[in-house]
Design a protein around this motif. Structure first.
Motif, PDB file in Angstrom:
ATOM      1  N   PHE A   5      -3.488  91.751  46.134  1.00 15.94           N
ATOM      2  CA  PHE A   5      -2.296  90.905  46.278  1.00 15.94           C
ATOM      3  C   PHE A   5      -1.285  91.553  47.217  1.00 15.94           C
ATOM      4  O   PHE A   5      -0.700  90.894  48.077  1.00 15.94           O
ATOM      5  CB  PHE A   5      -1.671  90.642  44.899  1.00 15.94           C
ATOM      6  CG  PHE A   5      -0.471  89.763  44.949  1.00 15.94           C
ATOM      7  CD1 PHE A   5      -0.597  88.392  45.162  1.00 15.94           C
ATOM      8  CD2 PHE A   5       0.804  90.300  44.808  1.00 15.94           C
ATOM      9  CE1 PHE A   5       0.520  87.575  45.219  1.00 15.94           C
ATOM     10  CE2 PHE A   5       1.917  89.497  44.858  1.00 15.94           C
ATOM     11  CZ  PHE A   5       1.786  88.125  45.070  1.00 15.94           C
ATOM     12  N   GLU A   6      -1.094  92.845  47.067  1.00 15.70           N
ATOM     13  CA  GLU A   6      -0.164  93.586  47.931  1.00 15.70           C
ATOM     14  C   GLU A   6      -0.638  93.554  49.386  1.00 15.70           C
ATOM     15  O   GLU A   6       0.170  93.403  50.302  1.00 15.70           O
ATOM     16  CB  GLU A   6      -0.008  95.031  47.454  1.00 15.70           C
ATOM     17  CG  GLU A   6       0.746  95.167  46.159  1.00 15.70           C
ATOM     18  CD  GLU A   6       2.162  94.621  46.223  1.00 15.70           C
ATOM     19  OE1 GLU A   6       2.851  94.830  47.245  1.00 15.70           O
ATOM     20  OE2 GLU A   6       2.581  93.961  45.259  1.00 15.70           O
ATOM     21  N   ASN A   7      -1.934  93.698  49.596  1.00 16.48           N
ATOM     22  CA  ASN A   7      -2.486  93.644  50.951  1.00 16.48           C
ATOM     23  C   ASN A   7      -2.246  92.275  51.582  1.00 16.48           C
ATOM     24  O   ASN A   7      -1.908  92.178  52.761  1.00 16.48           O
ATOM     25  CB  ASN A   7      -3.981  93.948  50.940  1.00 16.48           C
ATOM     26  CG  ASN A   7      -4.270  95.396  50.619  1.00 16.48           C
ATOM     27  OD1 ASN A   7      -3.390  96.255  50.705  1.00 16.48           O
ATOM     28  ND2 ASN A   7      -5.502  95.675  50.224  1.00 16.48           N
ATOM     29  N   LYS A   8      -2.430  91.216  50.798  1.00 20.56           N
ATOM     30  CA  LYS A   8      -2.214  89.863  51.313  1.00 20.56           C
ATOM     31  C   LYS A   8      -0.747  89.630  51.657  1.00 20.56           C
ATOM     32  O   LYS A   8      -0.426  88.958  52.635  1.00 20.56           O
ATOM     33  CB  LYS A   8      -2.711  88.813  50.317  1.00 20.56           C
ATOM     34  CG  LYS A   8      -4.217  88.725  50.281  1.00 20.56           C
ATOM     35  CD  LYS A   8      -4.705  87.638  49.366  1.00 20.56           C
ATOM     36  CE  LYS A   8      -6.226  87.612  49.382  1.00 20.56           C
ATOM     37  NZ  LYS A   8      -6.780  86.578  48.535  1.00 20.56           N
ATOM     38  N   LYS A   9       0.160  90.190  50.858  1.00 21.84           N
ATOM     39  CA  LYS A   9       1.585  90.068  51.156  1.00 21.84           C
ATOM     40  C   LYS A   9       1.916  90.702  52.505  1.00 21.84           C
ATOM     41  O   LYS A   9       2.682  90.156  53.297  1.00 21.84           O
ATOM     42  CB  LYS A   9       2.430  90.707  50.050  1.00 21.84           C
ATOM     43  CG  LYS A   9       2.585  89.829  48.822  1.00 21.84           C
ATOM     44  CD  LYS A   9       3.332  90.504  47.701  1.00 21.84           C
ATOM     45  CE  LYS A   9       4.737  90.874  48.053  1.00 21.84           C
ATOM     46  NZ  LYS A   9       5.500  91.425  46.900  1.00 21.84           N
ATOM     47  N   VAL A  10       1.306  91.843  52.777  1.00 19.56           N
ATOM     48  CA  VAL A  10       1.523  92.530  54.047  1.00 19.56           C
ATOM     49  C   VAL A  10       0.988  91.680  55.204  1.00 19.56           C
ATOM     50  O   VAL A  10       1.639  91.542  56.244  1.00 19.56           O
ATOM     51  CB  VAL A  10       0.870  93.932  54.031  1.00 19.56           C
ATOM     52  CG1 VAL A  10       0.875  94.572  55.403  1.00 19.56           C
ATOM     53  CG2 VAL A  10       1.557  94.822  53.016  1.00 19.56           C
ATOM     54  N   VAL A  11      -0.195  91.094  55.017  1.00 20.42           N
ATOM     55  CA  VAL A  11      -0.790  90.254  56.056  1.00 20.42           C
ATOM     56  C   VAL A  11       0.093  89.034  56.310  1.00 20.42           C
ATOM     57  O   VAL A  11       0.351  88.679  57.472  1.00 20.42           O
ATOM     58  CB  VAL A  11      -2.229  89.825  55.665  1.00 20.42           C
ATOM     59  CG1 VAL A  11      -2.761  88.781  56.627  1.00 20.42           C
ATOM     60  CG2 VAL A  11      -3.148  91.031  55.619  1.00 20.42           C
ATOM     61  N   LEU A  62       1.153  80.014  53.840  1.00 19.25           N
ATOM     62  CA  LEU A  62       2.225  80.776  53.175  1.00 19.25           C
ATOM     63  C   LEU A  62       3.226  81.309  54.203  1.00 19.25           C
ATOM     64  O   LEU A  62       4.433  81.298  53.971  1.00 19.25           O
ATOM     65  CB  LEU A  62       1.637  81.938  52.375  1.00 19.25           C
ATOM     66  CG  LEU A  62       0.846  81.573  51.125  1.00 19.25           C
ATOM     67  CD1 LEU A  62       0.137  82.811  50.563  1.00 19.25           C
ATOM     68  CD2 LEU A  62       1.757  80.960  50.076  1.00 19.25           C
ATOM     69  N   ALA A  63       2.728  81.767  55.328  1.00 21.61           N
ATOM     70  CA  ALA A  63       3.592  82.374  56.341  1.00 21.61           C
ATOM     71  C   ALA A  63       4.488  81.354  57.039  1.00 21.61           C
ATOM     72  O   ALA A  63       5.620  81.677  57.407  1.00 21.61           O
ATOM     73  CB  ALA A  63       2.739  83.099  57.376  1.00 21.61           C
ATOM     74  N   ILE A  64       4.012  80.116  57.217  1.00 21.11           N
ATOM     75  CA  ILE A  64       4.801  79.136  57.975  1.00 21.11           C
ATOM     76  C   ILE A  64       5.664  78.246  57.084  1.00 21.11           C
ATOM     77  O   ILE A  64       6.401  77.405  57.591  1.00 21.11           O
ATOM     78  CB  ILE A  64       3.911  78.266  58.896  1.00 21.11           C
ATOM     79  CG1 ILE A  64       2.906  77.432  58.097  1.00 21.11           C
ATOM     80  CG2 ILE A  64       3.231  79.128  59.932  1.00 21.11           C
ATOM     81  CD1 ILE A  64       2.066  76.495  58.934  1.00 21.11           C
ATOM     82  N   LYS A  65       5.581  78.461  55.788  1.00 20.91           N
ATOM     83  CA  LYS A  65       6.400  77.667  54.869  1.00 20.91           C
ATOM     84  C   LYS A  65       7.881  77.869  55.204  1.00 20.91           C
ATOM     85  O   LYS A  65       8.334  78.983  55.400  1.00 20.91           O
ATOM     86  CB  LYS A  65       6.112  78.077  53.428  1.00 20.91           C
ATOM     87  CG  LYS A  65       6.782  77.219  52.388  1.00 20.91           C
ATOM     88  CD  LYS A  65       6.254  77.604  51.022  1.00 20.91           C
ATOM     89  CE  LYS A  65       6.964  76.949  49.889  1.00 20.91           C
ATOM     90  NZ  LYS A  65       7.127  75.554  49.892  1.00 20.91           N
ATOM     91  N   ASP A  66       8.598  76.767  55.318  1.00 21.18           N
ATOM     92  CA  ASP A  66      10.029  76.760  55.619  1.00 21.18           C
ATOM     93  C   ASP A  66      10.356  77.338  57.000  1.00 21.18           C
ATOM     94  O   ASP A  66      11.406  77.947  57.195  1.00 21.18           O
ATOM     95  CB  ASP A  66      10.826  77.507  54.541  1.00 21.18           C
ATOM     96  CG  ASP A  66      10.677  76.870  53.165  1.00 21.18           C
ATOM     97  OD1 ASP A  66      10.569  75.628  53.095  1.00 21.18           O
ATOM     98  OD2 ASP A  66      10.667  77.613  52.167  1.00 21.18           O
TER      99      ASP A  66
END
Length: 166
Positions: A5-11, A62-66
């Motif tokens: 999960f932490e790795n995905k947050k970084v990505v 997730l990255a392009i939200k908002d």
């Protein structure tokens, strides 16, 4: 929390940064391209200052939200690659359009150019626009033409007057 999960947050943060720095983002379906074709496409992008990346759709969503790129969410289905226009917003679409002429497996899907969502047809229209340099040249030519014509007219008028007085 798990390490995954932490790795995905970084990505996701990295993807957010890439979108934030981009003037445009163009989605393409690259299925069916050979390794050699992808390498050729990447080198064309690199030479033009375009970054070409492949990310998981869920992470991009997730990255392009908002953000101004959120309109791409519905097009994030199947395998996608993203061409980021970092310097010139139109260049990725131009390169993709030209490359797709000889490589039928590359399919332009949609994009966001300077904050505006563009579907396939709009992206093709953008790709067909002349370059910034050509547009500036045309503008300067149109501004220069009346002045040049007026100077030519005055020059001929002066020559006529000099010829009539002699």
């Amino acid at each position: 929390m798990s390490q995954n999960f932490e790795n995905k947050k970084v990505v996701v943060e990295g993807i957010k940064e890439k979108f934030a720095a981009a003037k445009s983002a163009v989605l393409v379906d690259y299925r069916g391209l050979t390794v050699e074709e992808v390498t050729e496409l990447r080198s064309q992008f690199r030479a033009a200052g375009v970054e070409y990346k492949i990310y998981k759709n869920n992470l991009v969503k997730l990255a392009i939200k908002d953000t101004q790129f959120e309109s791409l969410t519905n097009d994030l289905t199947g395998p996608n690659a993203i061409a980021f226009g970092m310097e010139d917003a139109v260049v990725p679409a131009k390169i993709i359009k030209e490359f797709a002429k000889n490589h039928k497996n590359l399919e332009l899907k949609s994009g966001v150019v300077e904050g505006d969502y563009c579907d396939f047809d709009q992206m093709i229209q953008i790709a067909e626009l002349p370059s910034k340099e050509v547009l500036i040249g045309r503008f300067l030519g149109s501004v220069k033409a009346p002045v040049s014509n007026f100077a030519y007219f005055l020059s001929n008028l002066i020559k006529e007057k000099e010829g009539a007085s002699a």
